[in-house]
Design an enzyme around this catalytic site. Structure first.
Site, PDB file in Angstrom:
ATOM      1  N   ASP A  13       8.487  -9.567 -19.564  1.00  0.00           N
ATOM      2  CA  ASP A  13       8.766  -9.174 -18.179  1.00  0.00           C
ATOM      3  C   ASP A  13       7.984  -7.879 -17.955  1.00  0.00           C
ATOM      4  OD1 ASP A  13       9.919  -9.013 -15.624  1.00  0.00           O
ATOM      5  OD2 ASP A  13      11.618  -7.849 -16.374  1.00  0.00           O
ATOM      6  N   GLU A  73       5.458 -13.082 -16.772  1.00  0.00           N
ATOM      7  CA  GLU A  73       5.774 -13.307 -15.368  1.00  0.00           C
ATOM      8  C   GLU A  73       4.600 -12.920 -14.484  1.00  0.00           C
ATOM      9  OE1 GLU A  73       9.827 -12.740 -13.260  1.00  0.00           O
ATOM     10  OE2 GLU A  73       8.713 -10.878 -12.943  1.00  0.00           O
ATOM     11  N   ASP A 146      15.838  -6.477 -18.125  1.00  0.00           N
ATOM     12  CA  ASP A 146      14.421  -6.746 -18.380  1.00  0.00           C
ATOM     13  C   ASP A 146      14.246  -7.640 -19.616  1.00  0.00           C
ATOM     14  OD1 ASP A 146      13.143  -4.469 -16.499  1.00  0.00           O
ATOM     15  OD2 ASP A 146      14.843  -3.652 -17.600  1.00  0.00           O
TER      16      ASP A 146
END
Length: 162
Positions: A13, A73, A146
């Site tokens: 992330d 991501e 996260d």
């Protein structure tokens, strides 16, 4: 992936203050939790030093866990342009680190991750976290958020064929 193959997947992330990471092992259709955490960079550090810290900490993860695949991501448009640019730079360092270490790389939008993990592309953060906990047979939801998001990316990436 053939019936006897196994692989280790690192989900990321991206960020520049906090980078979430999560590692799972996949053997056929079985997923096993390995580890999760964050890479943090102090706001007081000059920005280039923050990027270097992200890179060096990722290399340590590569050396310790030897991932075969890294799922990252994709960024979506943010209202704060400066933040979006800084996160984009950190994301570039993350993508480059995988490439330099010959780790296969896949990218997913938040919608794709939610769809993959929960079956619903508009799932909220809590739904995704509960499914991560369930899929990986964890006793509690991974923290911080996260890292939970990074594990969701690893789960999503497990469906990718390399």
């Amino acid at each position: 992936m053939n019936a006897s193959s196994s692989r280790r997947i690192l989900g990321i992330d991206p960020g520049y203050g906090i980078v979430g990471w999560g590692i799972i092992d996949q053997h056929q259709s079985t997923l096993r939790y390995r580890a999760h955490g964050t890479i943090t960079t102090p706001a007081s550090f000059p920005f280039p030093e923050r990027l270097r810290t992200i890179y060096t900490e990722l290399v340590k993860l590569f050396e310790e866990y030897s991932p075969d695949l890294m799922g990252v991501e994709k960024l979506y448009f943010e209202k704060n342009v400066k933040t979006a640019i800084d996160v984009s730079q950190a994301r570039g360092v993350i993508l480059l680190s995988a490439t330099l270490h010959n780790i296969a790389l896949v990218e997913y939008t938040p919608l794709q991750v939610k769809q993959s993990v929960t079956g619903f592309g508009k799932a909220d953060k809590g739904q995704v976290q509960r499914m991560v906990k369930s899929i990986l047979a964890l006793t509690e939801i991974p923290k911080p958020d996260d890292a939970a998001d990074a594990l969701a990316l690893a789960i999503c990436s497990s469906q990718h064929r390399i």
